[in-house]
Design a protein around this motif. Structure first.
Motif, PDB file in Angstrom:
ATOM      1  N   ASP A 103       6.566  11.032  60.651  1.00 50.29           N
ATOM      2  CA  ASP A 103       6.796  10.129  59.531  1.00 50.29           C
ATOM      3  C   ASP A 103       5.523  10.004  58.702  1.00 50.29           C
ATOM      4  N   ILE A 104       5.599  10.415  57.450  1.00 55.79           N
ATOM      5  CA  ILE A 104       4.497  10.188  56.513  1.00 55.79           C
ATOM      6  C   ILE A 104       4.936   9.048  55.610  1.00 55.79           C
ATOM      7  N   PRO A 105       4.349   7.869  55.768  1.00 60.88           N
ATOM      8  CA  PRO A 105       4.807   6.707  54.995  1.00 60.88           C
ATOM      9  C   PRO A 105       4.494   6.843  53.518  1.00 60.88           C
ATOM     10  N   GLU A 106       5.075   5.954  52.734  1.00 61.58           N
ATOM     11  CA  GLU A 106       4.811   5.933  51.301  1.00 61.58           C
ATOM     12  C   GLU A 106       3.326   5.671  51.049  1.00 61.58           C
ATOM     13  N   ILE A 396     -10.044  12.525  66.529  1.00 63.85           N
ATOM     14  CA  ILE A 396     -10.516  12.929  65.199  1.00 63.85           C
ATOM     15  C   ILE A 396      -9.849  12.061  64.141  1.00 63.85           C
ATOM     16  N   LEU A 397     -10.659  11.513  63.233  1.00 66.44           N
ATOM     17  CA  LEU A 397     -10.154  10.788  62.061  1.00 66.44           C
ATOM     18  C   LEU A 397     -10.650  11.520  60.827  1.00 66.44           C
ATOM     19  N   TYR A 398      -9.747  12.179  60.134  1.00 69.26           N
ATOM     20  CA  TYR A 398     -10.095  13.023  58.992  1.00 69.26           C
ATOM     21  C   TYR A 398      -9.634  12.321  57.720  1.00 69.26           C
ATOM     22  N   LEU A 399     -10.612  11.922  56.884  1.00 66.80           N
ATOM     23  CA  LEU A 399     -10.331  11.277  55.604  1.00 66.80           C
ATOM     24  C   LEU A 399     -10.606  12.284  54.497  1.00 66.80           C
ATOM     25  N   SER A 400      -9.561  12.662  53.763  1.00 64.28           N
ATOM     26  CA  SER A 400      -9.671  13.761  52.798  1.00 64.28           C
ATOM     27  C   SER A 400      -9.234  13.320  51.411  1.00 64.28           C
ATOM     28  N   CYS A 401      -9.926  13.845  50.387  1.00 62.32           N
ATOM     29  CA  CYS A 401      -9.516  13.598  48.999  1.00 62.32           C
ATOM     30  C   CYS A 401      -8.830  14.822  48.404  1.00 62.32           C
ATOM     31  N   SER A 402      -8.507  15.817  49.238  1.00 64.11           N
ATOM     32  CA  SER A 402      -7.829  17.016  48.742  1.00 64.11           C
ATOM     33  C   SER A 402      -6.759  17.460  49.736  1.00 64.11           C
ATOM     34  N   GLY A 417      -4.532  24.830  69.627  1.00 62.78           N
ATOM     35  CA  GLY A 417      -3.626  24.382  70.670  1.00 62.78           C
ATOM     36  C   GLY A 417      -4.121  23.165  71.426  1.00 62.78           C
ATOM     37  N   LEU A 418      -5.258  22.623  71.023  1.00 61.52           N
ATOM     38  CA  LEU A 418      -5.865  21.512  71.762  1.00 61.52           C
ATOM     39  C   LEU A 418      -5.580  20.156  71.140  1.00 61.52           C
ATOM     40  N   TYR A 419      -5.095  20.139  69.892  1.00 62.65           N
ATOM     41  CA  TYR A 419      -4.945  18.872  69.182  1.00 62.65           C
ATOM     42  C   TYR A 419      -3.530  18.694  68.653  1.00 62.65           C
ATOM     43  N   GLU A 420      -3.155  17.437  68.501  1.00 65.36           N
ATOM     44  CA  GLU A 420      -1.886  17.098  67.866  1.00 65.36           C
ATOM     45  C   GLU A 420      -2.116  15.970  66.862  1.00 65.36           C
ATOM     46  N   ILE A 421      -1.319  15.985  65.794  1.00 66.19           N
ATOM     47  CA  ILE A 421      -1.407  14.944  64.781  1.00 66.19           C
ATOM     48  C   ILE A 421      -0.680  13.703  65.279  1.00 66.19           C
ATOM     49  N   ILE A 422      -1.361  12.554  65.193  1.00 63.02           N
ATOM     50  CA  ILE A 422      -0.783  11.279  65.624  1.00 63.02           C
ATOM     51  C   ILE A 422      -0.225  10.505  64.439  1.00 63.02           C
ATOM     52  N   SER A 423      -0.965  10.470  63.341  1.00 65.93           N
ATOM     53  CA  SER A 423      -0.499   9.711  62.175  1.00 65.93           C
ATOM     54  C   SER A 423      -1.102  10.278  60.901  1.00 65.93           C
ATOM     55  N   THR A 438      -6.218  10.830  51.909  1.00 69.05           N
ATOM     56  CA  THR A 438      -5.298  10.889  53.040  1.00 69.05           C
ATOM     57  C   THR A 438      -6.077  10.774  54.343  1.00 69.05           C
ATOM     58  N   LEU A 439      -5.638   9.867  55.205  1.00 73.57           N
ATOM     59  CA  LEU A 439      -6.251   9.703  56.521  1.00 73.57           C
ATOM     60  C   LEU A 439      -5.329  10.287  57.570  1.00 73.57           C
ATOM     61  N   VAL A 440      -5.836  11.278  58.304  1.00 74.24           N
ATOM     62  CA  VAL A 440      -5.064  11.920  59.374  1.00 74.24           C
ATOM     63  C   VAL A 440      -5.758  11.664  60.707  1.00 74.24           C
ATOM     64  N   GLU A 441      -4.984  11.198  61.670  1.00 72.60           N
ATOM     65  CA  GLU A 441      -5.499  10.952  63.021  1.00 72.60           C
ATOM     66  C   GLU A 441      -4.995  12.049  63.954  1.00 72.60           C
ATOM     67  N   LEU A 442      -5.922  12.685  64.662  1.00 72.10           N
ATOM     68  CA  LEU A 442      -5.567  13.704  65.658  1.00 72.10           C
ATOM     69  C   LEU A 442      -6.156  13.322  67.007  1.00 72.10           C
ATOM     70  N   LYS A 443      -5.460  13.689  68.067  1.00 75.46           N
ATOM     71  CA  LYS A 443      -5.982  13.458  69.418  1.00 75.46           C
ATOM     72  C   LYS A 443      -5.890  14.716  70.250  1.00 75.46           C
ATOM     73  N   TYR A 444      -6.811  14.792  71.195  1.00 80.29           N
ATOM     74  CA  TYR A 444      -6.869  15.923  72.123  1.00 80.29           C
ATOM     75  C   TYR A 444      -5.687  15.849  73.094  1.00 80.29           C
ATOM     76  N   LYS A 445      -5.044  16.979  73.328  1.00 79.23           N
ATOM     77  CA  LYS A 445      -3.918  17.028  74.259  1.00 79.23           C
ATOM     78  C   LYS A 445      -4.463  17.051  75.685  1.00 79.23           C
ATOM     79  N   LYS A 446      -4.341  15.934  76.384  1.00 78.65           N
ATOM     80  CA  LYS A 446      -4.901  15.877  77.743  1.00 78.65           C
ATOM     81  C   LYS A 446      -4.006  16.645  78.707  1.00 78.65           C
TER      82      LYS A 446
END
Length: 446
Positions: A103-106, A396-402, A417-423, A438-446
């Motif tokens: 889900d990518i919110p408005e 990982i918290l990636y804040l991007s303007c592009s 293969g080590l990470y998945e997008i959370i939000s 855009t702020l993208v949150e990724l976490k390591y797949k334990k």
């Protein structure tokens, strides 16, 4: 026009080509003149609007769109609700396929939609009635003058007009980039949220600026909110605005700001998000994603506004920043706010990050759990992403303007293969333009 594209273009089709046209939106019917032709793609200028698409409004700025083609705004001809809708669509188009079903919110709306920019640099040239300033026309270095821009505070324009009037009287000549002669290149501003502090920067080709003392006396008496006037000297050819030399003509080369109960000193060369109201919302969002035991790496940190804003909630923060002036501001801001668990490291992220990750004992007792990536529009270097993957950082918290470079960089992280997008959260940092944070949150797949 059938689609919206990154870059502020509408997309139409004709003569077997995909045609990109600025100042157009979905549903517009337009006559255009092709400017650039390639095999399957062309870029064009509007010659005539026949009918307008849904969501369009009459732009309040006479410099917007044809025939002037000012490069400042992209969507001043759209209602704000339509702008947000288009921005959400752009992010979803670029990012959603990386994790189908997420889900990518408005897009989160900006609290301020006009006059929101706290920083602006505008080129200076020669007009019919003397010196003039403005924003470059699309695809050119032709200055489009304006009386009041709807992106930055009206005070910037009032001061700039008066400044150039005084400079005209002093026979100051504008810089000509072709012949590399003339004096005044750009006029810039930075202000606090409340507009009570305004810093003016005059970028000149040489150190000589006629009647500068009289200029300062006149401007500061007429505009008491001017807290500093800096002459920045750029002797080089090219498009880089600021040079390495400076003269402080009046006051200080920085402003003071307050965000979320923290105080900041911001040098005129230091990076600071242009929309202070939106910055507060992003900080609040990031603050909810970290834990008290975390050690945080804030890369491309500028003066450390994100890192310092997290300091009270986490164990330790390391800020990596290339600009020496920003580092000095960051250290000062730590003292100003009595923050003791933030360390500033002066250097490029691609050089400094491997040292921290491969030899963490030099700085801290453990490898950091969280890394914040807040790069320029060009995105993160591949070597930095490879270091993150190698170290298997957990958050990982990636804040991007592009959205375009964001997708490229996320692909590299996901392909490991080590990470998945959370939000994914889009924020409208730049109303009236196509740009989006855009702020993208990724976490390591334990």
């Amino acid at each position: 026009m059938e689609k919206i594209a990154a870059g502020g273009f509408g997309i139409g089709y004709g003569e077997g080509k995909t045609i990109f046209v600025p100042y157009t939106v979905i549903g517009d019917v337009v006559e255009v003149q092709l400017v650039t032709r390639k095999k399957d793609v062309a870029f064009a200028k509007v010659q005539k609007y026949i009918t307008r698409g849904p969501g369009t409004i009459e732009p309040p700025c006479p410099s917007f769109g044809p025939p002037f083609f000012c490069g400042g705004c992209d969507w001043l001809n759209l209602s704000y609700e339509t702008q947000l809708k288009y921005k959400t669509e752009l992010v979803r188009e670029q990012i959603q396929s990386l994790k189908p079903g997420i889900d990518i919110p408005e897009t989160i709306a900006s609290p301020v939609t006009q006059y929101y920019r706290n920083k602006a640099f505008m080129p200076v040239g020669k007009g019919k009635n003397g010196l003039e300033f403005g924003i470059y026309e699309r695809w050119s270095h032709k200055i489009v003058p304006h009386k009041t821009c709807f992106l930055h505070p009206p005070e910037f324009d009032l001061i700039a007009h008066r400044c150039l009037e005084l400079m005209d009287n002093a026979k100051v000549q504008p810089y000509d980039e072709t012949s590399h002669i003339g004096t005044l290149r750009h006029i810039g501003f930075r202000c606090s949220k409340d507009k009570k502090q305004i810093l003016m920067i005059l970028v000149t080709r040489s150190a000589k600026l006629p009647f500068s003392n009289l200029l300062v006396k006149k401007l500061t008496s007429e505009f008491p909110q001017l807290s500093g006037i800096v002459q920045n000297i750029n002797r080089e050819k090219g498009n880089v605005i600021l040079g390495n030399e400076e003269k402080i003509l009046y006051g200080n080369p920085y402003i003071n700001e307050e965000i979320n109960n923290l105080k900041f000193r911001i040098h005129y060369k230091s990076f600071w998000q242009v929309n202070s109201a939106m910055l507060q919302l992003i900080i609040k969002n990031i603050n909810g994603k970290v834990q008290p035991e975390d050690t945080v790496l804030d890369t491309f940190s500028g003066i450390g506004v994100l890192g310092l804003s997290l300091a009270a909630k986490v164990r330790e923060v390391f800020c990596i920043e290339e600009s020496y002036d920003a580092i000095e501001d960051g250290k000062f801001n730590c003292q100003l706010n009595n923050i003791s668990n933030v360390t500033f490291l002066n250097g490029k992220t691609e050089d400094t990050l491997p040292v921290i990750l491969n030899s963490p004992e030099k700085y801290t007792s453990k490898i950091p759990e969280v890394i914040i990536l807040d790069p320029p529009r060009t995105g993160v270097q591949k070597s930095v992403l490879e270091e993150i993957i190698k170290a298997q950082l957990s958050h990982i918290l990636y804040l991007s303007c592009s959205p375009i470079t964001l997708r490229r960089d996320l692909n590299i992280l996901l392909e490991s293969g080590l990470y998945e997008i959370i939000s994914i959260h889009p924020f409208d940092m730049f109303p009236q333009t196509w740009h989006i944070e855009t702020l993208v949150e990724l976490k390591y797949k334990k």
